[in-house]
Design an enzyme around this catalytic site. Sequence first.
Site, PDB file in Angstrom:
ATOM      1  N   LYS A  40     -97.762   7.801 -56.595  1.00 52.94           N
ATOM      2  CA  LYS A  40     -97.288   8.937 -56.325  1.00 52.94           C
ATOM      3  C   LYS A  40     -97.176  10.015 -57.578  1.00 52.94           C
ATOM      4  O   LYS A  40     -96.844  11.393 -57.291  1.00 52.94           O
ATOM      5  CB  LYS A  40     -95.534   8.818 -56.160  1.00 52.94           C
ATOM      6  N   GLU A  95    -104.963  11.700 -61.974  1.00 52.67           N
ATOM      7  CA  GLU A  95    -103.786  10.937 -62.345  1.00 52.67           C
ATOM      8  C   GLU A  95    -102.803  11.782 -63.054  1.00 52.67           C
ATOM      9  O   GLU A  95    -103.054  12.681 -63.830  1.00 52.67           O
ATOM     10  CB  GLU A  95    -104.500   9.572 -63.083  1.00 52.67           C
ATOM     11  N   ASP A  96    -101.550  10.851 -63.062  1.00 54.48           N
ATOM     12  CA  ASP A  96    -100.403  11.701 -63.808  1.00 54.48           C
ATOM     13  C   ASP A  96    -100.663  11.505 -65.244  1.00 54.48           C
ATOM     14  O   ASP A  96    -100.532  12.337 -66.355  1.00 54.48           O
ATOM     15  CB  ASP A  96     -99.125  11.172 -63.179  1.00 54.48           C
ATOM     16  N   ASP A  99    -101.783   5.464 -69.629  1.00 47.11           N
ATOM     17  CA  ASP A  99    -100.994   4.920 -71.014  1.00 47.11           C
ATOM     18  C   ASP A  99    -101.882   3.717 -71.182  1.00 47.11           C
ATOM     19  O   ASP A  99    -102.747   3.947 -72.291  1.00 47.11           O
ATOM     20  CB  ASP A  99     -99.671   4.461 -70.272  1.00 47.11           C
ATOM     21  N   LYS A 127    -101.768   9.008 -73.230  1.00 41.13           N
ATOM     22  CA  LYS A 127    -101.151   8.418 -74.249  1.00 41.13           C
ATOM     23  C   LYS A 127    -102.007   7.417 -74.948  1.00 41.13           C
ATOM     24  O   LYS A 127    -101.987   6.201 -74.805  1.00 41.13           O
ATOM     25  CB  LYS A 127     -99.744   7.733 -73.660  1.00 41.13           C
ATOM     26  N   PHE A 148     -91.859   7.612 -73.494  1.00 36.53           N
ATOM     27  CA  PHE A 148     -91.615   7.583 -72.097  1.00 36.53           C
ATOM     28  C   PHE A 148     -91.185   8.982 -71.585  1.00 36.53           C
ATOM     29  O   PHE A 148     -90.289   9.521 -71.892  1.00 36.53           O
ATOM     30  CB  PHE A 148     -90.748   6.513 -71.492  1.00 36.53           C
ATOM     31  N   VAL A 149     -92.138   9.717 -70.765  1.00 40.80           N
ATOM     32  CA  VAL A 149     -92.024  10.929 -70.231  1.00 40.80           C
ATOM     33  C   VAL A 149     -91.460  10.925 -68.701  1.00 40.80           C
ATOM     34  O   VAL A 149     -92.130  10.145 -67.882  1.00 40.80           O
ATOM     35  CB  VAL A 149     -92.929  11.978 -70.662  1.00 40.80           C
ATOM     36  N   ASP A 155     -91.925   9.409 -62.846  1.00 38.50           N
ATOM     37  CA  ASP A 155     -90.555   9.160 -62.608  1.00 38.50           C
ATOM     38  C   ASP A 155     -89.873   8.035 -63.596  1.00 38.50           C
ATOM     39  O   ASP A 155     -90.586   7.480 -64.479  1.00 38.50           O
ATOM     40  CB  ASP A 155     -90.410   8.512 -61.223  1.00 38.50           C
ATOM     41  N   ARG A 161     -88.917  13.006 -60.478  1.00 38.07           N
ATOM     42  CA  ARG A 161     -90.323  13.473 -60.208  1.00 38.07           C
ATOM     43  C   ARG A 161     -90.423  14.987 -60.004  1.00 38.07           C
ATOM     44  O   ARG A 161     -91.303  15.603 -60.220  1.00 38.07           O
ATOM     45  CB  ARG A 161     -90.925  12.656 -59.240  1.00 38.07           C
TER      46      ARG A 161
HETATM   47  P1  5GP Z   1    -101.278   2.549 -67.496  1.00 32.61           P
HETATM   48  O1  5GP Z   1    -101.879   1.371 -66.320  1.00 32.61           O
HETATM   49  O2  5GP Z   1    -102.107   3.193 -67.813  1.00 32.61           O
HETATM   50  O3  5GP Z   1    -100.585   1.807 -68.622  1.00 32.61           O
HETATM   51  O4  5GP Z   1    -100.074   3.287 -66.520  1.00 32.61           O
HETATM   52  C1  5GP Z   1    -100.423   3.987 -65.559  1.00 32.61           C
HETATM   53  C2  5GP Z   1     -99.017   4.335 -64.898  1.00 32.61           C
HETATM   54  O5  5GP Z   1     -97.815   4.036 -65.696  1.00 32.61           O
HETATM   55  C3  5GP Z   1     -98.861   6.007 -64.700  1.00 32.61           C
HETATM   56  O6  5GP Z   1     -99.642   6.196 -63.758  1.00 32.61           O
HETATM   57  C4  5GP Z   1     -97.425   6.100 -64.506  1.00 32.61           C
HETATM   58  O7  5GP Z   1     -96.870   5.839 -63.456  1.00 32.61           O
HETATM   59  C5  5GP Z   1     -96.968   4.878 -65.463  1.00 32.61           C
HETATM   60  N1  5GP Z   1     -96.589   5.487 -66.659  1.00 32.61           N
HETATM   61  C6  5GP Z   1     -97.103   5.173 -68.033  1.00 32.61           C
HETATM   62  N2  5GP Z   1     -96.727   5.888 -69.046  1.00 32.61           N
HETATM   63  C7  5GP Z   1     -95.546   6.686 -68.343  1.00 32.61           C
HETATM   64  C8  5GP Z   1     -94.603   7.304 -69.064  1.00 32.61           C
HETATM   65  O8  5GP Z   1     -94.378   7.838 -70.084  1.00 32.61           O
HETATM   66  N3  5GP Z   1     -93.665   7.960 -67.906  1.00 32.61           N
HETATM   67  C9  5GP Z   1     -93.583   7.673 -66.652  1.00 32.61           C
HETATM   68  N4  5GP Z   1     -92.617   8.176 -65.897  1.00 32.61           N
HETATM   69  N5  5GP Z   1     -94.467   6.826 -66.086  1.00 32.61           N
HETATM   70  C10 5GP Z   1     -95.360   6.242 -67.088  1.00 32.61           C
END
Ligand code: 5GP
Length: 173
Positions: A40, A95-96, A99, A127, A148-149, A155, A161
């Site tokens: 989402k 992608e949003d 991380d 990040k 964490f944003v 969300d 969101r």
């Molecule tokens: P990754 O697999 O790169 O660790 O995480 C990706 C997903 O984790 C993102 O698509 C998002 O949904 C969530 N995520 C990672 N960091 C954050 C953050 O700072 N805030 C929020 N709301 N979601 C995050």
Amino acid sequence: MVIGKPFLTVEQIQKRVKELALKISEDYEGKEVLSVGILKGAFMFFPDIVRHIQVPMNIDFLIASSYVKAQTSGAIKVHADLREDIKGKHVLLFEDIVDTGLTLKYIKDMLAARNPASLKICTFLDKKSSRKADLDLDYIGFSIPDHFVVGYGLDFDNKFRNLPYISIFKERT
Ligand code: 5GP
């Protein structure tokens, strides 16, 4: 729960989104793109950016999740796959936030196996300091520290969101 003042304002976001769209338009000139919004989280970023991209495109969506509240569960689940056949197409994923990179690495590997002509990633936020997966990001909106944003699609517990800006989320203790 505390939502502070904007970390990235509406104006900063919209300016950067247009800059990214311009760069993508230049890079893909003469090609047709299959733009994929990863839901989402990219539900605000994706329509904002694609409306400024000046090359012919098809649109598709993929729904995936990896996080439980503010902590990663480590497990990646694809809830809804693409409807388009991507073989031989120029696929650009939106992608949003990246991380650890584990979610996008999983999705990228899954899609690469379907033999697209090219497969690139555009993320609104990066990040980098939390990265665990080996993943190249082709377009980055903003690189941010390890906070964490929430907002602009991101969300906490499926809330916030709809904020039009990015804010740093703090849980009241
Ligand atoms: P990754 O697999 O790169 O660790 O995480 C990706 C997903 O984790 C993102 O698509 C998002 O949904 C969530 N995520 C990672 N960091 C954050 C953050 O700072 N805030 C929020 N709301 N979601 C995050």
